[in-house]
Design an enzyme around this catalytic site. Sequence first.
Site, PDB file in Angstrom:
ATOM      1  N   ALA A  67       0.793  -1.239  -0.034  1.00  0.00           N
ATOM      2  CA  ALA A  67       0.005  -0.034   0.107  1.00  0.00           C
ATOM      3  C   ALA A  67       0.762   1.398  -0.108  1.00  0.00           C
ATOM      4  CB  ALA A  67      -0.851   0.106   1.162  1.00  0.00           C
ATOM      5  N   GLY A 111       0.469  -5.147   0.670  1.00  0.00           N
ATOM      6  CA  GLY A 111      -0.523  -5.096  -0.162  1.00  0.00           C
ATOM      7  C   GLY A 111      -0.201  -5.861  -1.318  1.00  0.00           C
ATOM      8  N   GLU A 114      -0.674  -9.286  -0.938  1.00  0.00           N
ATOM      9  CA  GLU A 114      -2.000  -9.713  -0.684  1.00  0.00           C
ATOM     10  C   GLU A 114      -2.914  -9.696  -2.045  1.00  0.00           C
ATOM     11  OE1 GLU A 114      -2.168  -6.527   2.430  1.00  0.00           O
ATOM     12  OE2 GLU A 114      -3.111  -7.627   3.701  1.00  0.00           O
ATOM     13  N   GLU A 134       3.946  -4.918   7.558  1.00  0.00           N
ATOM     14  CA  GLU A 134       3.313  -3.824   7.991  1.00  0.00           C
ATOM     15  C   GLU A 134       3.695  -3.844   9.721  1.00  0.00           C
ATOM     16  OE1 GLU A 134       2.150  -6.474   6.365  1.00  0.00           O
ATOM     17  OE2 GLU A 134       0.544  -5.402   4.882  1.00  0.00           O
TER      18      GLU A 134
HETATM   19  N1  CAA Z   1       4.566   3.254  -0.388  1.00  0.00           N
HETATM   20  C1  CAA Z   1       5.030   4.469  -0.855  1.00  0.00           C
HETATM   21  N2  CAA Z   1       6.171   4.635  -1.625  1.00  0.00           N
HETATM   22  C2  CAA Z   1       6.915   3.480  -1.522  1.00  0.00           C
HETATM   23  C3  CAA Z   1       6.566   2.473  -1.182  1.00  0.00           C
HETATM   24  C4  CAA Z   1       5.288   2.078  -0.416  1.00  0.00           C
HETATM   25  N3  CAA Z   1       4.979   1.007  -0.074  1.00  0.00           N
HETATM   26  N4  CAA Z   1       7.757   1.281  -1.444  1.00  0.00           N
HETATM   27  C5  CAA Z   1       8.562   1.866  -1.926  1.00  0.00           C
HETATM   28  N5  CAA Z   1       8.347   3.191  -2.284  1.00  0.00           N
HETATM   29  C6  CAA Z   1       8.829   4.348  -2.896  1.00  0.00           C
HETATM   30  C7  CAA Z   1      10.079   4.885  -2.095  1.00  0.00           C
HETATM   31  O1  CAA Z   1       9.562   5.820  -0.985  1.00  0.00           O
HETATM   32  C8  CAA Z   1      10.829   5.448  -2.990  1.00  0.00           C
HETATM   33  O2  CAA Z   1      10.393   6.769  -3.210  1.00  0.00           O
HETATM   34  P1  CAA Z   1      11.425   8.026  -3.485  1.00  0.00           P
HETATM   35  O3  CAA Z   1      12.516   7.776  -4.627  1.00  0.00           O
HETATM   36  O4  CAA Z   1      10.576   9.239  -3.809  1.00  0.00           O
HETATM   37  O5  CAA Z   1      12.186   8.164  -2.122  1.00  0.00           O
HETATM   38  C9  CAA Z   1      10.823   4.654  -4.271  1.00  0.00           C
HETATM   39  O6  CAA Z   1       9.583   3.806  -3.900  1.00  0.00           O
HETATM   40  C10 CAA Z   1      12.022   3.557  -4.216  1.00  0.00           C
HETATM   41  O7  CAA Z   1      12.118   2.745  -3.018  1.00  0.00           O
HETATM   42  P2  CAA Z   1      13.462   2.678  -2.218  1.00  0.00           P
HETATM   43  O8  CAA Z   1      14.320   3.735  -2.368  1.00  0.00           O
HETATM   44  O9  CAA Z   1      13.101   2.380  -0.773  1.00  0.00           O
HETATM   45  O10 CAA Z   1      14.063   1.489  -2.939  1.00  0.00           O
HETATM   46  P3  CAA Z   1      14.899   0.240  -2.334  1.00  0.00           P
HETATM   47  O11 CAA Z   1      15.472  -0.779  -3.399  1.00  0.00           O
HETATM   48  O12 CAA Z   1      15.925   0.947  -1.278  1.00  0.00           O
HETATM   49  O13 CAA Z   1      14.109  -0.673  -1.349  1.00  0.00           O
HETATM   50  C11 CAA Z   1      12.119  -1.710  -0.668  1.00  0.00           C
HETATM   51  C12 CAA Z   1      12.899  -1.279  -1.695  1.00  0.00           C
HETATM   52  C13 CAA Z   1      12.850  -2.551   0.480  1.00  0.00           C
HETATM   53  C14 CAA Z   1      10.647  -2.371  -1.100  1.00  0.00           C
HETATM   54  C15 CAA Z   1      11.460  -0.468   0.308  1.00  0.00           C
HETATM   55  O14 CAA Z   1      11.020   0.552  -0.784  1.00  0.00           O
HETATM   56  C16 CAA Z   1      10.466  -0.806   1.242  1.00  0.00           C
HETATM   57  O15 CAA Z   1      10.707  -1.332   2.113  1.00  0.00           O
HETATM   58  N6  CAA Z   1       9.459  -0.412   0.623  1.00  0.00           N
HETATM   59  C17 CAA Z   1       8.054  -0.516   1.709  1.00  0.00           C
HETATM   60  C18 CAA Z   1       7.650  -1.887   1.941  1.00  0.00           C
HETATM   61  C19 CAA Z   1       6.372  -2.079   2.975  1.00  0.00           C
HETATM   62  O16 CAA Z   1       6.518  -1.708   4.132  1.00  0.00           O
HETATM   63  N7  CAA Z   1       5.296  -2.302   2.261  1.00  0.00           N
HETATM   64  C20 CAA Z   1       3.845  -2.498   3.133  1.00  0.00           C
HETATM   65  C21 CAA Z   1       3.214  -1.319   3.196  1.00  0.00           C
HETATM   66  S1  CAA Z   1       1.776  -1.287   4.351  1.00  0.00           S
HETATM   67  C22 CAA Z   1       0.630  -2.339   3.503  1.00  0.00           C
HETATM   68  O17 CAA Z   1       0.721  -2.887   2.385  1.00  0.00           O
HETATM   69  C23 CAA Z   1      -0.729  -2.371   4.253  1.00  0.00           C
HETATM   70  C24 CAA Z   1      -1.680  -3.367   3.993  1.00  0.00           C
HETATM   71  O18 CAA Z   1      -1.872  -4.545   4.307  1.00  0.00           O
HETATM   72  C25 CAA Z   1      -2.555  -3.082   2.785  1.00  0.00           C
END
Ligand code: CAA
Length: 261
Positions: A67, A111, A114, A134
Amino acid sequence: AHHYENILLERPADGVGQITLNRPKALNALSTPLFKELNDALQKLDEDPSVRAILIAGSERAFAAGADIKEMKDLTFSKAYSSNFIQPWSTTITNLNKPTIAAVSGYALGGGCELAMMADIMYCTADAKFGQPEIKLGVIPGAGGSQRLTRAVGKSKAMEIILTGKTFSGKEAEIWGLASRTFTGFDELMKGATDTAITIASYSMLAIKAAKEVVNQSQELALSEGVKYERRVFHALFGSQDQKIGMDAFANKKTDIKWTN
Ligand code: CAA
């Protein structure tokens, strides 16, 4: 022509519709606008008689990194509750008549994992990165992860994944039965998913719809009820033209079958 900003709509083969999540800069983070487009495209493909199977893919680097955290971070309880936040994510995709295949490469987190689990069939690359992270954000899965993952891999593994937020590989997903097949690379994955969609698209859509419906019931019903449900739908198919066509083709050694549905 549809004007989508967060997804691509393609036809990789006859009878196959493909939706590709396309927010590369955000690793396909699932924002509300993206999900609105995804649901709209899914609905259109489901209603299009020339489409018989649906692929959902991301990029090589990310199926979807979850998400959209930036969109979610200021959400309040009252807003989340009153808008039933995330509920519309699963209603369209899980109520489609046509079969869906998720093709997962790279990140499938939160998500994203999911969404992949909502598809009828999941394929992935061996090194795909799945997880429900999460817990690291101070929340829990909200798009069915705790339920679908537990049904697929069992309680202890689901607890471990959800309580630690640790990722697992596509290979592990396959071994545990979460994914049905793994591929060595992105191109192989997309070819494999398309080939399976083509195979499904070659059968009677009436039988395909019935088959999908009864397998889905197995996730909801007790065994004896599910078996009875299956038998009723099985009986019903003897009222179809396609049952006559399919069985007649076998009995007469015909290979070129023209289904009515
Ligand atoms: N939401 C918004 N932006 C996101 C994102 C997310 N879930 N995942 C990645 N991005 C964005 C980053 O913020 C970044 O943007 P900027 O360039 O503007 O900073 C861009 O995508 C590239 O990401 P990274 O620089 O972080 O890339 P990386 O290769 O260093 O890391 C990653 C990759 C490990 C996937 C890391 O991006 C990450 O941990 N992302 C979040 C994963 C997460 O926590 N997902 C769960 C979300 S909660 C949810 O999904 C609730 C539900 O149950 C529905």
